[in-house]
Design an enzyme around this catalytic site. Structure first.
Site, PDB file in Angstrom:
ATOM      1  N   ASP A   1      -4.622   0.799  -9.400  1.00 19.17           N
ATOM      2  CA  ASP A   1      -6.149   0.149  -9.532  1.00 19.17           C
ATOM      3  C   ASP A   1      -6.652  -0.061 -10.933  1.00 19.17           C
ATOM      4  O   ASP A   1      -7.199  -0.838 -11.380  1.00 19.17           O
ATOM      5  CB  ASP A   1      -6.952   1.486  -8.836  1.00 19.17           C
ATOM      6  CG  ASP A   1      -6.381   1.925  -7.679  1.00 19.17           C
ATOM      7  OD1 ASP A   1      -5.686   1.177  -6.892  1.00 19.17           O
ATOM      8  OD2 ASP A   1      -6.811   2.895  -7.190  1.00 19.17           O
TER       9      ASP A   1
ATOM     10  N   GLY B   1     -13.225   2.600  -1.403  1.00 11.33           N
ATOM     11  CA  GLY B   1     -11.518   2.062  -1.717  1.00 11.33           C
ATOM     12  C   GLY B   1     -11.740   0.726  -2.088  1.00 11.33           C
ATOM     13  O   GLY B   1     -10.545  -0.082  -2.459  1.00 11.33           O
TER      14      GLY B   1
ATOM     15  N   SER C   1     -12.196   0.931  -5.599  1.00  8.99           N
ATOM     16  CA  SER C   1     -11.795   1.391  -7.334  1.00  8.99           C
ATOM     17  C   SER C   1     -12.942   1.307  -8.086  1.00  8.99           C
ATOM     18  O   SER C   1     -12.588   1.022  -9.260  1.00  8.99           O
ATOM     19  CB  SER C   1     -10.607   0.550  -7.510  1.00  8.99           C
ATOM     20  OG  SER C   1      -9.450   0.800  -6.870  1.00  8.99           O
TER      21      SER C   1
ATOM     22  N   SER D   1     -26.614   6.822 -16.882  1.00  4.32           N
ATOM     23  CA  SER D   1     -26.064   6.030 -15.646  1.00  4.32           C
ATOM     24  C   SER D   1     -27.434   5.447 -14.961  1.00  4.32           C
ATOM     25  O   SER D   1     -28.258   6.048 -14.506  1.00  4.32           O
ATOM     26  CB  SER D   1     -25.341   6.687 -14.608  1.00  4.32           C
ATOM     27  OG  SER D   1     -25.431   6.318 -13.331  1.00  4.32           O
TER      28      SER D   1
ATOM     29  N   GLU E   1       0.880  -1.209   0.083  1.00  5.87           N
ATOM     30  CA  GLU E   1       0.050  -0.157   0.123  1.00  5.87           C
ATOM     31  C   GLU E   1       0.539   1.196   0.141  1.00  5.87           C
ATOM     32  O   GLU E   1       1.869   1.484   0.625  1.00  5.87           O
ATOM     33  CB  GLU E   1      -0.980  -0.109   1.166  1.00  5.87           C
ATOM     34  CG  GLU E   1      -2.210   0.415   1.040  1.00  5.87           C
ATOM     35  CD  GLU E   1      -2.896  -0.432   0.106  1.00  5.87           C
ATOM     36  OE1 GLU E   1      -3.189   0.101  -1.136  1.00  5.87           O
ATOM     37  OE2 GLU E   1      -3.763  -1.275   0.369  1.00  5.87           O
ATOM     38  N   HIS E   2       0.549   2.268  -0.729  1.00  9.13           N
ATOM     39  CA  HIS E   2       1.331   3.301  -0.899  1.00  9.13           C
ATOM     40  C   HIS E   2       2.708   3.143  -1.627  1.00  9.13           C
ATOM     41  O   HIS E   2       3.623   3.916  -1.322  1.00  9.13           O
ATOM     42  CB  HIS E   2       1.055   4.257   0.276  1.00  9.13           C
ATOM     43  CG  HIS E   2      -0.037   4.878   0.628  1.00  9.13           C
ATOM     44  ND1 HIS E   2      -0.690   6.014  -0.025  1.00  9.13           N
ATOM     45  CD2 HIS E   2      -1.142   4.378   1.370  1.00  9.13           C
ATOM     46  CE1 HIS E   2      -1.931   6.321   0.526  1.00  9.13           C
ATOM     47  NE2 HIS E   2      -2.172   5.101   1.315  1.00  9.13           N
TER      48      HIS E   2
ATOM     49  N   SER F   1     -13.975   3.883  -9.366  1.00 13.47           N
ATOM     50  CA  SER F   1     -13.570   4.702 -10.538  1.00 13.47           C
ATOM     51  C   SER F   1     -12.692   4.386 -11.472  1.00 13.47           C
ATOM     52  O   SER F   1     -12.816   4.847 -12.620  1.00 13.47           O
ATOM     53  CB  SER F   1     -13.125   6.037  -9.901  1.00 13.47           C
ATOM     54  OG  SER F   1     -12.153   5.958  -8.824  1.00 13.47           O
TER      55      SER F   1
HETATM   56  C1  GLA Z   1      -5.085   4.649  -4.249  1.00 14.30           C
HETATM   57  C2  GLA Z   1      -4.522   4.855  -5.404  1.00 14.30           C
HETATM   58  C3  GLA Z   1      -3.433   3.966  -5.870  1.00 14.30           C
HETATM   59  C4  GLA Z   1      -2.685   3.463  -4.653  1.00 14.30           C
HETATM   60  C5  GLA Z   1      -3.469   3.230  -3.269  1.00 14.30           C
HETATM   61  C6  GLA Z   1      -2.672   3.218  -2.249  1.00 14.30           C
HETATM   62  O1  GLA Z   1      -5.846   3.347  -4.329  1.00 14.30           O
HETATM   63  O2  GLA Z   1      -5.263   4.921  -6.494  1.00 14.30           O
HETATM   64  O3  GLA Z   1      -2.757   4.190  -7.160  1.00 14.30           O
HETATM   65  O4  GLA Z   1      -1.770   4.463  -4.533  1.00 14.30           O
HETATM   66  O5  GLA Z   1      -4.499   4.581  -3.192  1.00 14.30           O
HETATM   67  O6  GLA Z   1      -1.779   2.041  -1.974  1.00 14.30           O
END
Ligand code: GLA
Length: 389
Positions: A174, A126, A128, A70, A36-37, A130
């Site tokens: 993502d 969280g 994803s 949508s 992560e990150h 998007s």
């Molecule tokens: C979000 C961002 C990813 C990644 C994560 C953290 O999901 O879109 O690119 O940086 O945070 O791991």
């Protein structure tokens, strides 16, 4: 989710047939198992696609108009390919416009389209949704127009759409996994070379359980950018200090950090320590998976959470509570927050025999303490972007 034939019926009721090419496509959300990150630090990540998708039906038009409906927002947005404006109130349309903008910048000449889309990826949690919307848009447009865009190139153009048009400075993870995810496999992505390896991830006894804290990720954009800036500061510091090439935190070892960080400042040191140790954890986690050692894998997940909580400081009380409750349950090998942080979901590895108890106990205690209504989803790695029959 509605059946495809019902979706086509909705499509046909809304839009007259143009007689041009049409099709139905899907792209999934993701959960990050570990790493992560690290993506924007040119490091390693290990996400998997989940079996929740955005589904898009589209048909080309003769003119240059795009009409997008949508289903989930029950709203239609109309715009011209020649005039792509960011609109705050129709925030979901910006993802489509961003992708179209990037395709046009690549000198693809696109015709207009009629589109409907719907999805079952929880929004703002969280997972994803998007990125999935960007990827399904790119996949739809590329397929219907027979554009030759390689999978990684498509992921990168979707990331640029998010960076440039939507204005969120995300990394590549993502969009990458939404495009390239494979059933039964996690993806080890090297975010420096943008290459990946498939890591088989299926087990008869254990299951991935996602817990949604239902905390909307409010602070996430500004904090995210701040973390990126802190990492860049650490890179500049080490580039001036160490006698080998430092292009990203990927190039700094934990020994170098401990030895040379005196002038870096306590906070930036902790940020860098998270990234460096997290990269190591990803590689150890992949080795553990390949040895079918889920226990070690689970421990690494939990260590990742503590590092995100204490060193990187992107967790929040609710996510910490979910992890703490999870680790008290029987049959749990590991638990951690997943995604950018400040809300959203945790990911847990739970023995199948205990899943019902796990969900019941964690939800009960969590809801009682927070007044929220935790949701949970069971998943194994699912397929990435694809054409629907
Ligand atoms: C979000 C961002 C990813 C990644 C994560 C953290 O999901 O879109 O690119 O940086 O945070 O791991």
């Amino acid at each position: 989710m509605r059946e495809l034939k019902d979706l086509w019926q909705i499509f046909e009721e809304r839009f007259p047939d143009t007689g041009l090419r049409k099709g139905a496509f899907a792209a999934p959300g993701r959960v990050n198992l570990i790493g992560e990150h690290t993506d924007y630090n040119e490091g390693f990540v290990l996400p998997m696609a989940i079996d929740k998708d955005i589904i898009m039906l589209a048909q080309l038009r003769e003119d240059q108009e795009v009409r997008v409906y949508s289903l989930d927002y029950n709203r239609e947005v109309i715009f011209s390919l020649l005039d792509l404006e960011f609109e705050k109130e129709d925030f979901w349309a910006n993802y489509l416009k961003g992708v179209i903008d990037e395709l046009q910048k690549m000198d693809y000449y696109l015709p207009g389209m009629n589109i409907i889309f719907t999805g079952n990826i929880p929004i703002g949690s969280g997972l994803s949704s998007s990125a999935a919307l960007e990827v399904v848009t790119a996949y739809t447009i590329a397929t219907l127009n027979e554009l030759d865009i390689q999978p990684v190139e498509m992921a990168l153009l979707c990331q640029r759409a998010e960076n440039n048009f939507v204005g969120v400075n995300c990394g590549i993870m993502d969009q990458y996994v939404s495009r390239l995810g494979k059933k039964g496999q996690a993806l080890l992505i090297d975010c420096r070379s943008n290459e990946y390896e498939l890591v088989p991830f299926a087990n008869e006894d254990y299951q991935v359980v996602i817990c949604n804290s239902k905390v909307e990720r409010g602070l996430v954009d500004s904090e995210y950018n701040q973390r990126r800036a802190e990492c860049e500061k650490a890179v500049r510091y080490f580039a001036g200090k160490l006698d080998h090439r430092i292009l990203a935190l990927r190039d700094v070892t934990i020994e170098e950090l401990e030895k040379e960080a005196a002038g870096l400042g306590e906070l930036t040191k902790r940020r860098a320590r998270h990234v460096i140790t997290e990269n190591n954890r990803v590689l150890m986690a992949v080795a553990a998976l390949r040895n079918n050692d889920l226990e070690t894998f689970g421990q690494l997940m939990t260590e990742s959470h503590y590092s995100l909580r204490d060193d990187y400081e992107v967790s929040c009380p609710e996510l910490d509570l979910l992890v703490e409750l999870a680790l008290k349950q029987k049959g749990v090998l590991g638990a951690r927050m997943t995604g950018a942080g400040f809300g959203g979901c945790t990911v847990n590895l739970v023995h199948k025999d205990y899943i019902n108890d796990f969900i019941f106990n964690v939800k009960k205690a969590y809801d009682q303490e927070t007044g929220k209504d935790m949701e949970s989803y069971l998943t194994w790695p699912a397929a990435g972007a694809r054409k629907l029959a």
